[in-house]
Design a protein around this motif. Structure first.
Motif, PDB file in Angstrom:
ATOM      1  N   TYR A  62       0.867  -1.180   0.000  1.00 20.14           N
ATOM      2  CA  TYR A  62       0.000   0.000   0.000  1.00 20.14           C
ATOM      3  C   TYR A  62       0.901   1.227   0.000  1.00 20.14           C
ATOM      4  O   TYR A  62       1.674   1.426   0.949  1.00 20.14           O
ATOM      5  N   ILE A  63       0.810   2.029  -1.056  1.00 21.59           N
ATOM      6  CA  ILE A  63       1.640   3.232  -1.141  1.00 21.59           C
ATOM      7  C   ILE A  63       0.821   4.455  -0.715  1.00 21.59           C
ATOM      8  O   ILE A  63      -0.192   4.780  -1.334  1.00 21.59           O
ATOM      9  N   ASN A  64       1.272   5.082   0.347  1.00 15.25           N
ATOM     10  CA  ASN A  64       0.574   6.248   0.894  1.00 15.25           C
ATOM     11  C   ASN A  64       1.413   7.496   0.656  1.00 15.25           C
ATOM     12  O   ASN A  64       2.525   7.611   1.179  1.00 15.25           O
ATOM     13  N   ARG A  65       0.870   8.420  -0.130  1.00 17.62           N
ATOM     14  CA  ARG A  65       1.649   9.609  -0.491  1.00 17.62           C
ATOM     15  C   ARG A  65       0.959  10.916  -0.131  1.00 17.62           C
ATOM     16  O   ARG A  65       1.399  11.984  -0.530  1.00 17.62           O
ATOM     17  N   LYS A  66      -0.147  10.814   0.599  1.00 17.03           N
ATOM     18  CA  LYS A  66      -0.886  12.049   0.900  1.00 17.03           C
ATOM     19  C   LYS A  66      -1.027  12.246   2.401  1.00 17.03           C
ATOM     20  O   LYS A  66      -1.154  11.285   3.159  1.00 17.03           O
ATOM     21  N   ALA A  67      -1.018  13.497   2.818  1.00 17.89           N
ATOM     22  CA  ALA A  67      -1.199  13.822   4.231  1.00 17.89           C
ATOM     23  C   ALA A  67      -2.638  13.470   4.636  1.00 17.89           C
ATOM     24  O   ALA A  67      -3.539  13.440   3.794  1.00 17.89           O
ATOM     25  N   PRO A  68      -2.858  13.205   5.921  1.00 19.26           N
ATOM     26  CA  PRO A  68      -4.218  12.899   6.360  1.00 19.26           C
ATOM     27  C   PRO A  68      -5.078  14.160   6.423  1.00 19.26           C
ATOM     28  O   PRO A  68      -4.544  15.266   6.453  1.00 19.26           O
ATOM     29  N   TYR A  69      -6.390  13.987   6.421  1.00 20.28           N
ATOM     30  CA  TYR A  69      -7.405  15.036   6.659  1.00 20.28           C
ATOM     31  C   TYR A  69      -7.685  15.943   5.464  1.00 20.28           C
ATOM     32  O   TYR A  69      -8.843  16.264   5.212  1.00 20.28           O
ATOM     33  N   GLY A  70      -6.663  16.378   4.730  1.00 19.46           N
ATOM     34  CA  GLY A  70      -6.914  17.235   3.565  1.00 19.46           C
ATOM     35  C   GLY A  70      -7.718  16.503   2.513  1.00 19.46           C
ATOM     36  O   GLY A  70      -8.532  17.106   1.797  1.00 19.46           O
ATOM     37  N   THR A  71      -7.478  15.218   2.387  1.00 19.28           N
ATOM     38  CA  THR A  71      -8.275  14.341   1.529  1.00 19.28           C
ATOM     39  C   THR A  71      -8.546  13.054   2.302  1.00 19.28           C
ATOM     40  O   THR A  71      -7.908  12.787   3.327  1.00 19.28           O
ATOM     41  N   ILE A  72      -9.451  12.248   1.794  1.00 17.73           N
ATOM     42  CA  ILE A  72      -9.873  11.046   2.523  1.00 17.73           C
ATOM     43  C   ILE A  72      -8.961   9.845   2.255  1.00 17.73           C
ATOM     44  O   ILE A  72      -9.107   8.787   2.865  1.00 17.73           O
ATOM     45  N   PHE A  74      -7.873   9.418  13.247  1.00 18.56           N
ATOM     46  CA  PHE A  74      -7.682   7.971  13.045  1.00 18.56           C
ATOM     47  C   PHE A  74      -6.228   7.547  13.226  1.00 18.56           C
ATOM     48  O   PHE A  74      -5.853   6.424  12.900  1.00 18.56           O
ATOM     49  N   SER A  75      -5.404   8.445  13.781  1.00 13.12           N
ATOM     50  CA  SER A  75      -3.972   8.124  13.876  1.00 13.12           C
ATOM     51  C   SER A  75      -3.702   6.948  14.825  1.00 13.12           C
ATOM     52  O   SER A  75      -2.734   6.217  14.641  1.00 13.12           O
ATOM     53  N   LYS A  76      -4.596   6.763  15.816  1.00 16.51           N
ATOM     54  CA  LYS A  76      -4.379   5.642  16.737  1.00 16.51           C
ATOM     55  C   LYS A  76      -4.440   4.298  16.011  1.00 16.51           C
ATOM     56  O   LYS A  76      -3.834   3.319  16.442  1.00 16.51           O
ATOM     57  N   THR A  77      -5.170   4.264  14.920  1.00 22.73           N
ATOM     58  CA  THR A  77      -5.331   3.000  14.187  1.00 22.73           C
ATOM     59  C   THR A  77      -3.992   2.469  13.679  1.00 22.73           C
ATOM     60  O   THR A  77      -3.772   1.271  13.631  1.00 22.73           O
ATOM     61  N   TYR A  78      -3.095   3.392  13.314  1.00 23.33           N
ATOM     62  CA  TYR A  78      -1.778   2.933  12.842  1.00 23.33           C
ATOM     63  C   TYR A  78      -1.051   2.158  13.940  1.00 23.33           C
ATOM     64  O   TYR A  78      -0.342   1.196  13.685  1.00 23.33           O
ATOM     65  N   ASP A 115       4.202  13.340   1.129  1.00 25.34           N
ATOM     66  CA  ASP A 115       3.408  13.820   2.265  1.00 25.34           C
ATOM     67  C   ASP A 115       2.752  12.682   3.050  1.00 25.34           C
ATOM     68  O   ASP A 115       2.203  12.916   4.139  1.00 25.34           O
ATOM     69  N   GLY A 116       2.808  11.471   2.530  1.00 24.93           N
ATOM     70  CA  GLY A 116       2.272  10.323   3.253  1.00 24.93           C
ATOM     71  C   GLY A 116       2.897  10.137   4.621  1.00 24.93           C
ATOM     72  O   GLY A 116       2.268   9.593   5.530  1.00 24.93           O
ATOM     73  N   VAL A 117       4.141  10.619   4.790  1.00 21.95           N
ATOM     74  CA  VAL A 117       4.795  10.480   6.103  1.00 21.95           C
ATOM     75  C   VAL A 117       4.020  11.226   7.190  1.00 21.95           C
ATOM     76  O   VAL A 117       4.103  10.884   8.372  1.00 21.95           O
ATOM     77  N   TYR A 118       3.243  12.242   6.774  1.00 19.02           N
ATOM     78  CA  TYR A 118       2.445  12.994   7.758  1.00 19.02           C
ATOM     79  C   TYR A 118       1.347  12.142   8.398  1.00 19.02           C
ATOM     80  O   TYR A 118       0.833  12.475   9.459  1.00 19.02           O
ATOM     81  N   GLN A 119       1.000  11.019   7.770  1.00 20.88           N
ATOM     82  CA  GLN A 119      -0.005  10.129   8.367  1.00 20.88           C
ATOM     83  C   GLN A 119       0.489   9.568   9.696  1.00 20.88           C
ATOM     84  O   GLN A 119      -0.299   9.188  10.547  1.00 20.88           O
ATOM     85  N   LEU A 120       1.821   9.505   9.853  1.00 18.96           N
ATOM     86  CA  LEU A 120       2.414   8.865  11.030  1.00 18.96           C
ATOM     87  C   LEU A 120       2.838   9.857  12.106  1.00 18.96           C
ATOM     88  O   LEU A 120       3.465   9.473  13.097  1.00 18.96           O
ATOM     89  N   MET A 121       2.513  11.127  11.924  1.00 12.05           N
ATOM     90  CA  MET A 121       2.957  12.147  12.887  1.00 12.05           C
ATOM     91  C   MET A 121       2.393  11.876  14.277  1.00 12.05           C
ATOM     92  O   MET A 121       1.218  11.525  14.435  1.00 12.05           O
ATOM     93  N   ARG A 178      10.820  17.368   4.240  1.00 12.88           N
ATOM     94  CA  ARG A 178       9.755  18.074   4.953  1.00 12.88           C
ATOM     95  C   ARG A 178      10.201  18.589   6.314  1.00 12.88           C
ATOM     96  O   ARG A 178       9.369  19.023   7.117  1.00 12.88           O
ATOM     97  N   GLY A 179      11.480  18.514   6.581  1.00 12.81           N
ATOM     98  CA  GLY A 179      11.986  19.004   7.855  1.00 12.81           C
ATOM     99  C   GLY A 179      11.610  18.124   9.020  1.00 12.81           C
ATOM    100  O   GLY A 179      11.512  18.586  10.155  1.00 12.81           O
ATOM    101  N   LEU A 180      11.353  16.851   8.740  1.00 12.46           N
ATOM    102  CA  LEU A 180      10.935  15.905   9.785  1.00 12.46           C
ATOM    103  C   LEU A 180      12.037  14.905  10.076  1.00 12.46           C
ATOM    104  O   LEU A 180      12.906  14.653   9.231  1.00 12.46           O
ATOM    105  N   THR A 181      11.970  14.338  11.281  1.00 15.00           N
ATOM    106  CA  THR A 181      12.859  13.224  11.629  1.00 15.00           C
ATOM    107  C   THR A 181      11.992  12.118  12.216  1.00 15.00           C
ATOM    108  O   THR A 181      10.805  12.316  12.496  1.00 15.00           O
TER     109      THR A 181
END
Lengths: 130, 102, 137
Positions: C11-21, C66-70, C47-53, C91-94
């Protein structure tokens, strides 16, 4: 070869459904089998019979319905995505206490397991989306 | 057999095309469809990146999508091949899997 | 199910959560798909990495968090979450910005082990090349 096709966007806003339809027709013309077309996300909106595009435009719902009838295609609309977006068959309408259904001929509503099964059963899964 | 990567976004709209190029391995095939064909045009600022990828991957553009956007075969970067929907189907069968970059 | 009947699903996730479904509905497929006992991997690119923030708080936007689901994916035998290092760095994230996601290894006295696997772009490309079925969101 056996194909699974995933359509992740509704008709008209995105080209995804058009592309998927043309791909499906081309695959069938080449003698390939289409195990299932799975409509997910806003793609479920391909499966309402209440769309009325202008007469000089293509009617994607009808194109899909006719292709399904001609080739016995399995057009599956994801139930969870469909419920969010108001796509209902008669059973669901009754179960949810709604006053009518809108599922188009040749489409059926079922679970996400049908997408996974398409991935397992098909030789190739091809996704059209945004 | 490698992977068929489909890209349906213009490189000028999102990063999908750049990400597609960055994840296509040597021997893979890249097919531009829908707005992705915008990336096929020669002389664009994106053309050098696409040309560089031709060294390791076969690259195709869907003819019907080019035509719909007012482009002719001669407008396409040298080395990029054109297919119709039947050719698209053939590419999926020639590769082991299809990866859509949306 | 025997191994030869298992397919490798990515499953390839490339989009941030909430802005789209897409992130939410991708997760719904992963949860349902877990019942099919396939070899499942998740990829987080762009931007898929934002799903795991960590610390996602949706109270003020009125959307379901829905972040707890991960973090529960380990219970569904989904234990391979590949995170692209370059996508984080751009994205300036670690890794420290992401939720800790672990699974219990039943073969090792139920020790908690990390599900997040940090890979570079070349390793991600190799992962894609090793799959049978790719679902893109």
């Amino acid at each position: 070869m056996r194909f699974g096709i995933v359509v992740n966007e509704g008709p008209y806003t995105h080209q995804a459904s058009d592309s998927a339809y043309r791909f499906a027709v081309a695959a069938l013309e080449k003698g390939h089998e289409i195990f299932r077309v799975f409509f997910y996300h806003d793609g479920v909106n391909n499966g309402t019979r209440y769309t009325v595009p202008p007469q000089d435009d293509r009617n994607l719902q009808k194109l899909w319905s006719e292709l399904a009838e001609k080739h016995g295609l399995d057009l599956v609309v994801c139930i969870a995505a469909a419920q969010r977006r108001g796509i209902l068959d008669a059973n669901e309408a009754k179960r949810q206490g709604k006053d009518g259904d809108n599922i188009a001929p040749g489409f059926r509503i079922s679970g996400l397991g049908q997408l996974i099964e398409a991935g397992i059963q098909a030789d190739r899964l091809v996704t059209f989306g945004d | 057999m490698g992977t068929l990567h489909t890209i349906n976004k213009s490189p000028f709209e999102r990063n999908s095309f750049a990400t597609c190029l960055a994840h296509a391995s040597a021997g893979d095939v890249i097919l531009m469809i829908e707005d992705g064909v915008v990336g096929a045009r020669k002389g664009s600022s994106f053309a050098p990146a696409l040309a560089a990828k031709l060294a390791s991957c076969a690259i195709y553009a869907l003819g019907p999508d080019l035509a719909a956007r007012g482009m002719k075969p001669e407008d396409v970067l040298e080395g990029v091949k054109l297919v119709d929907y039947a050719g698209f189907v053939d590419l999926t069968t020639e590769k082991a899997r299809v990866c859509a970059w949306l | 199910m025997s191994d030869e009947n298992r397919k490798k699903f990515l499953y390839i996730n490339r989009k941030a959560p909430y802005g789209t479904i897409y992130a939410l509905e991708s997760l719904e497929v992963v949860l349902i798909g877990a019942a099919f006992e396939q070899d499942v991997s998740l990829a987080f690119i762009d931007d898929g990495v934002y799903q795991l923030m960590a610390n996602q708080d949706t109270a003020a936007v009125g959307m379901k968090n829905f972040s707890k689901t991960y973090r529960a994916l380990g219970d569904y035998e989904v234990r391979k979450l590949y995170v692209e290092k370059e996508s984080l760095a751009e994205r300036g994230l670690t890794a420290e910005n992401l939720m800790p996601i672990v699974y219990e290894d039943e073969d090792d006295d139920y020790a908690e082990k990390p599900s997040l696997i940090f890979v570079d772009r070349a390793e991600m490309a190799a992962l894609i090349r090793s799959q049978d079925v790719i679902l893109s969101f």
